[in-house]
Design an enzyme around this catalytic site. Sequence first.
Site, PDB file in Angstrom:
ATOM      1  N   HIS A   1       8.517 -12.126  -9.167  1.00  0.00           N
ATOM      2  CA  HIS A   1       7.519 -12.858  -9.939  1.00  0.00           C
ATOM      3  C   HIS A   1       8.187 -13.988 -10.720  1.00  0.00           C
ATOM      4  CE1 HIS A   1       4.251  -9.493  -9.942  1.00  0.00           C
ATOM      5  NE2 HIS A   1       4.582  -9.903  -8.736  1.00  0.00           N
TER       6      HIS A   1
ATOM      7  N   GLU B   1       8.102 -14.839 -13.887  1.00  0.00           N
ATOM      8  CA  GLU B   1       8.762 -14.433 -15.135  1.00  0.00           C
ATOM      9  C   GLU B   1      10.108 -13.788 -14.837  1.00  0.00           C
ATOM     10  OE1 GLU B   1       4.255 -13.786 -15.686  1.00  0.00           O
ATOM     11  OE2 GLU B   1       5.736 -13.490 -14.105  1.00  0.00           O
TER      12      GLU B   1
ATOM     13  N   CYS C   1       2.387  -9.192 -15.073  1.00  0.00           N
ATOM     14  CA  CYS C   1       2.158  -7.825 -14.626  1.00  0.00           C
ATOM     15  C   CYS C   1       2.956  -6.894 -15.538  1.00  0.00           C
ATOM     16  CB  CYS C   1       2.596  -7.657 -13.173  1.00  0.00           C
ATOM     17  SG  CYS C   1       4.390  -7.637 -12.945  1.00  0.00           S
TER      18      CYS C   1
ATOM     19  N   CYS D   1       6.833  -7.285 -15.189  1.00  0.00           N
ATOM     20  CA  CYS D   1       7.324  -8.469 -15.902  1.00  0.00           C
ATOM     21  C   CYS D   1       7.244  -8.262 -17.414  1.00  0.00           C
ATOM     22  CB  CYS D   1       6.538  -9.708 -15.493  1.00  0.00           C
ATOM     23  SG  CYS D   1       6.899 -10.238 -13.807  1.00  0.00           S
TER      24      CYS D   1
END
Length: 154
Positions: A82, A84, A110, A113
């Site tokens: 992801h 992040e 999410c 993260c």
Amino acid sequence: MIKKHKRPDWNEYFMGIAELVAGRSTCLSRQVGAVLVKDKRILATGYNGAPRGIVHCEEVGCLRKKLKVPSGERHELCRGLHAEQNAIIQAALHGVGVAGSEVYSTVFPCVVCAKMLINAGVRRVVYLGDYPDKLTKRMLEEAKIKVVRFAGIG
């Protein structure tokens, strides 16, 4: 008459950069960008996609789509990281500490993260779009991380 330029405020500036970073994404489902910022200085950026040296989903297809995995579930079935996560990794790779920083993300983090952001010492999350992960909000609140939905430019 000289037309006056509207200078973006800091939130607009950093979210605009996050949106630009998202354009580098190789994900077939959603393009996400993240920018880690401290004291109005960009520390690192990240976008979602496969790790360095690994074939991108654009080339091999999306396993999650093939298996009909709902958004927000079974993150381990994805080839990609992801945005992040990639921003935190880029900072670490280059020896940049992110404790006390804030993240601007084009999508709400999410839970995976969120846990990384908590442990990295990020103190504020500014996001643009929603993500279907109910546990994230509770964890960020418990960690006393300020969460702000970006209202838009203009």
